[in-house]
Design a protein around this motif. Structure first.
Motif, PDB file in Angstrom:
ATOM      1  N   SER A 294     122.132 -75.980 -61.971  1.00  0.00           N
ATOM      2  CA  SER A 294     121.303 -74.938 -61.465  1.00  0.00           C
ATOM      3  C   SER A 294     120.007 -75.790 -60.952  1.00  0.00           C
ATOM      4  O   SER A 294     119.806 -76.954 -61.196  1.00  0.00           O
ATOM      5  N   GLY A 295     119.182 -75.102 -59.953  1.00  0.00           N
ATOM      6  CA  GLY A 295     117.932 -75.920 -59.584  1.00  0.00           C
ATOM      7  C   GLY A 295     117.982 -76.735 -58.503  1.00  0.00           C
ATOM      8  O   GLY A 295     117.002 -77.478 -57.791  1.00  0.00           O
ATOM      9  N   GLY A 296     119.177 -76.681 -57.942  1.00  0.00           N
ATOM     10  CA  GLY A 296     119.520 -77.457 -56.761  1.00  0.00           C
ATOM     11  C   GLY A 296     120.964 -77.153 -56.089  1.00  0.00           C
ATOM     12  O   GLY A 296     121.735 -77.043 -56.932  1.00  0.00           O
ATOM     13  N   SER A 297     121.086 -77.351 -54.679  1.00  0.00           N
ATOM     14  CA  SER A 297     122.532 -77.015 -54.352  1.00  0.00           C
ATOM     15  C   SER A 297     123.452 -78.402 -54.361  1.00  0.00           C
ATOM     16  O   SER A 297     122.847 -79.400 -54.035  1.00  0.00           O
ATOM     17  N   ILE A 298     124.647 -78.029 -54.595  1.00  0.00           N
ATOM     18  CA  ILE A 298     125.629 -79.435 -54.525  1.00  0.00           C
ATOM     19  C   ILE A 298     125.849 -79.541 -53.057  1.00  0.00           C
ATOM     20  O   ILE A 298     126.511 -80.713 -52.772  1.00  0.00           O
ATOM     21  N   THR A 299     125.423 -78.688 -51.949  1.00  0.00           N
ATOM     22  CA  THR A 299     125.623 -79.038 -50.659  1.00  0.00           C
ATOM     23  C   THR A 299     124.685 -79.548 -50.095  1.00  0.00           C
ATOM     24  O   THR A 299     124.750 -79.451 -48.836  1.00  0.00           O
ATOM     25  N   PHE A 300     123.472 -79.832 -50.793  1.00  0.00           N
ATOM     26  CA  PHE A 300     122.285 -80.485 -49.972  1.00  0.00           C
ATOM     27  C   PHE A 300     122.091 -81.946 -50.280  1.00  0.00           C
ATOM     28  O   PHE A 300     121.906 -82.175 -51.737  1.00  0.00           O
ATOM     29  N   GLY A 301     121.707 -82.724 -49.818  1.00  0.00           N
ATOM     30  CA  GLY A 301     121.138 -84.153 -50.120  1.00  0.00           C
ATOM     31  C   GLY A 301     122.180 -84.989 -50.288  1.00  0.00           C
ATOM     32  O   GLY A 301     123.333 -84.908 -50.626  1.00  0.00           O
ATOM     33  N   ALA A 302     121.687 -86.284 -49.857  1.00  0.00           N
ATOM     34  CA  ALA A 302     122.611 -87.518 -50.010  1.00  0.00           C
ATOM     35  C   ALA A 302     122.965 -88.016 -51.344  1.00  0.00           C
ATOM     36  O   ALA A 302     122.351 -89.100 -51.814  1.00  0.00           O
ATOM     37  N   TYR A 303     123.482 -87.166 -52.244  1.00  0.00           N
ATOM     38  CA  TYR A 303     123.842 -87.566 -53.774  1.00  0.00           C
ATOM     39  C   TYR A 303     125.268 -87.527 -53.938  1.00  0.00           C
ATOM     40  O   TYR A 303     125.955 -86.967 -53.052  1.00  0.00           O
ATOM     41  N   TYR A 304     125.387 -88.133 -55.049  1.00  0.00           N
ATOM     42  CA  TYR A 304     126.954 -88.162 -55.590  1.00  0.00           C
ATOM     43  C   TYR A 304     127.005 -87.526 -56.784  1.00  0.00           C
ATOM     44  O   TYR A 304     126.697 -87.688 -58.079  1.00  0.00           O
ATOM     45  N   TRP A 305     127.794 -86.380 -56.862  1.00  0.00           N
ATOM     46  CA  TRP A 305     127.795 -85.519 -57.973  1.00  0.00           C
ATOM     47  C   TRP A 305     129.049 -86.226 -58.761  1.00  0.00           C
ATOM     48  O   TRP A 305     130.285 -86.062 -58.332  1.00  0.00           O
ATOM     49  N   SER A 306     128.813 -86.567 -59.702  1.00  0.00           N
ATOM     50  CA  SER A 306     129.487 -87.471 -60.626  1.00  0.00           C
ATOM     51  C   SER A 306     130.006 -87.343 -61.811  1.00  0.00           C
ATOM     52  O   SER A 306     129.516 -86.246 -62.516  1.00  0.00           O
ATOM     53  N   TRP A 307     131.208 -87.730 -62.304  1.00  0.00           N
ATOM     54  CA  TRP A 307     131.901 -87.502 -63.615  1.00  0.00           C
ATOM     55  C   TRP A 307     131.843 -88.920 -64.366  1.00  0.00           C
ATOM     56  O   TRP A 307     132.375 -89.909 -63.806  1.00  0.00           O
ATOM     57  N   ILE A 308     131.342 -89.010 -65.497  1.00  0.00           N
ATOM     58  CA  ILE A 308     131.115 -90.187 -66.060  1.00  0.00           C
ATOM     59  C   ILE A 308     131.694 -90.121 -67.833  1.00  0.00           C
ATOM     60  O   ILE A 308     131.254 -88.916 -67.967  1.00  0.00           O
TER      61      ILE A 308
ATOM     62  N   GLN B 266     113.536 -78.368 -61.019  1.00  0.00           N
ATOM     63  CA  GLN B 266     114.298 -79.114 -62.005  1.00  0.00           C
ATOM     64  C   GLN B 266     115.722 -79.008 -61.972  1.00  0.00           C
ATOM     65  O   GLN B 266     116.022 -77.684 -62.096  1.00  0.00           O
ATOM     66  N   VAL B 267     116.475 -79.992 -61.628  1.00  0.00           N
ATOM     67  CA  VAL B 267     117.925 -79.793 -61.469  1.00  0.00           C
ATOM     68  C   VAL B 267     118.395 -79.702 -62.710  1.00  0.00           C
ATOM     69  O   VAL B 267     118.149 -80.615 -63.821  1.00  0.00           O
ATOM     70  N   GLN B 268     119.340 -78.925 -63.310  1.00  0.00           N
ATOM     71  CA  GLN B 268     119.956 -78.972 -64.486  1.00  0.00           C
ATOM     72  C   GLN B 268     121.546 -79.039 -64.350  1.00  0.00           C
ATOM     73  O   GLN B 268     121.998 -78.133 -63.542  1.00  0.00           O
ATOM     74  N   LEU B 269     122.210 -79.592 -65.169  1.00  0.00           N
ATOM     75  CA  LEU B 269     123.723 -79.622 -65.305  1.00  0.00           C
ATOM     76  C   LEU B 269     124.305 -79.508 -66.575  1.00  0.00           C
ATOM     77  O   LEU B 269     123.824 -79.648 -67.545  1.00  0.00           O
ATOM     78  N   GLN B 270     125.530 -78.739 -66.513  1.00  0.00           N
ATOM     79  CA  GLN B 270     126.159 -78.213 -67.904  1.00  0.00           C
ATOM     80  C   GLN B 270     127.388 -78.293 -67.803  1.00  0.00           C
ATOM     81  O   GLN B 270     128.124 -77.792 -66.976  1.00  0.00           O
ATOM     82  N   GLU B 271     127.994 -79.224 -68.418  1.00  0.00           N
ATOM     83  CA  GLU B 271     129.623 -79.287 -68.770  1.00  0.00           C
ATOM     84  C   GLU B 271     130.089 -78.007 -69.469  1.00  0.00           C
ATOM     85  O   GLU B 271     129.511 -77.611 -70.530  1.00  0.00           O
ATOM     86  N   SER B 272     131.355 -77.666 -69.098  1.00  0.00           N
ATOM     87  CA  SER B 272     132.003 -76.905 -70.090  1.00  0.00           C
ATOM     88  C   SER B 272     133.432 -77.008 -69.866  1.00  0.00           C
ATOM     89  O   SER B 272     134.036 -77.470 -68.777  1.00  0.00           O
ATOM     90  N   GLY B 273     134.327 -76.690 -70.966  1.00  0.00           N
ATOM     91  CA  GLY B 273     135.574 -76.747 -71.049  1.00  0.00           C
ATOM     92  C   GLY B 273     136.167 -77.154 -72.286  1.00  0.00           C
ATOM     93  O   GLY B 273     135.424 -77.089 -73.332  1.00  0.00           O
ATOM     94  N   PRO B 274     137.351 -77.122 -72.384  1.00  0.00           N
ATOM     95  CA  PRO B 274     137.902 -77.146 -73.754  1.00  0.00           C
ATOM     96  C   PRO B 274     137.732 -78.675 -74.559  1.00  0.00           C
ATOM     97  O   PRO B 274     137.468 -79.630 -74.040  1.00  0.00           O
ATOM     98  N   GLY B 275     137.348 -78.532 -75.939  1.00  0.00           N
ATOM     99  CA  GLY B 275     137.294 -79.823 -76.638  1.00  0.00           C
ATOM    100  C   GLY B 275     138.280 -80.408 -77.105  1.00  0.00           C
ATOM    101  O   GLY B 275     138.069 -81.672 -77.485  1.00  0.00           O
TER     102      GLY B 275
END
Length: 122
Positions: A25-39, A1-10
């Motif tokens: 976590s749960g998967g590498s950002i250097t693997f797979g034809a995905y787009y690691w995105s900001w929305i 299971q891939v998990q993503l967690q944002e961090s930074g100033p509010g």
């Protein structure tokens, strides 16, 4: 299971640079034809795709943000980072990181972070 967690100033002051990090976590950002995105989603508005970075490090940006956006990554930490320069109160929004199937989408999303509120105010 891939998990993503944002961090930074509010809270960011106008004209400054907003910087957020997404830890994956749960998967590498250097693997797979995905787009690691900001929305983001400003109050009362729709989701807006801001940009993405691919497994190979290629970056893509929403032209409506007029060159204020930069996305980078730290593969040793499995993180990718958003920087948005010259912020104004109109950049106040909930910011999400996500793993997307296609470029520019806010719907074809495999995994979402929980989102983080960023307010631009002096």
């Amino acid at each position: 299971q891939v998990q993503l967690q944002e961090s930074g100033p509010g809270l960011v002051k106008p004209s400054q640079t907003l910087s957020l990090t997404c830890t994956v976590s749960g998967g590498s950002i250097t693997f797979g034809a995905y787009y690691w995105s900001w929305i983001r989603q400003p109050p009362g508005k729709e989701l807006e795709w801001m940009g993405a970075i691919t497994y190979s490090g290629s970056t893509y940006y929403n032209p409506s943000l007029k060159g204020r956006t930069s996305i980078s990554r730290d593969t040793s930490k499995n993180q990718f980072t958003l920087q948005l320069s010259s912020v104004t109160p109109e950049d106040t929004a909930v910011y999400y990181c996500a793993r997307a199937l296609t470029l520019g989408t806010t719907t074809e999303i495999h995994y979402w972070g929980q989102g983080t509120q960023v307010t631009v105010s002096s």
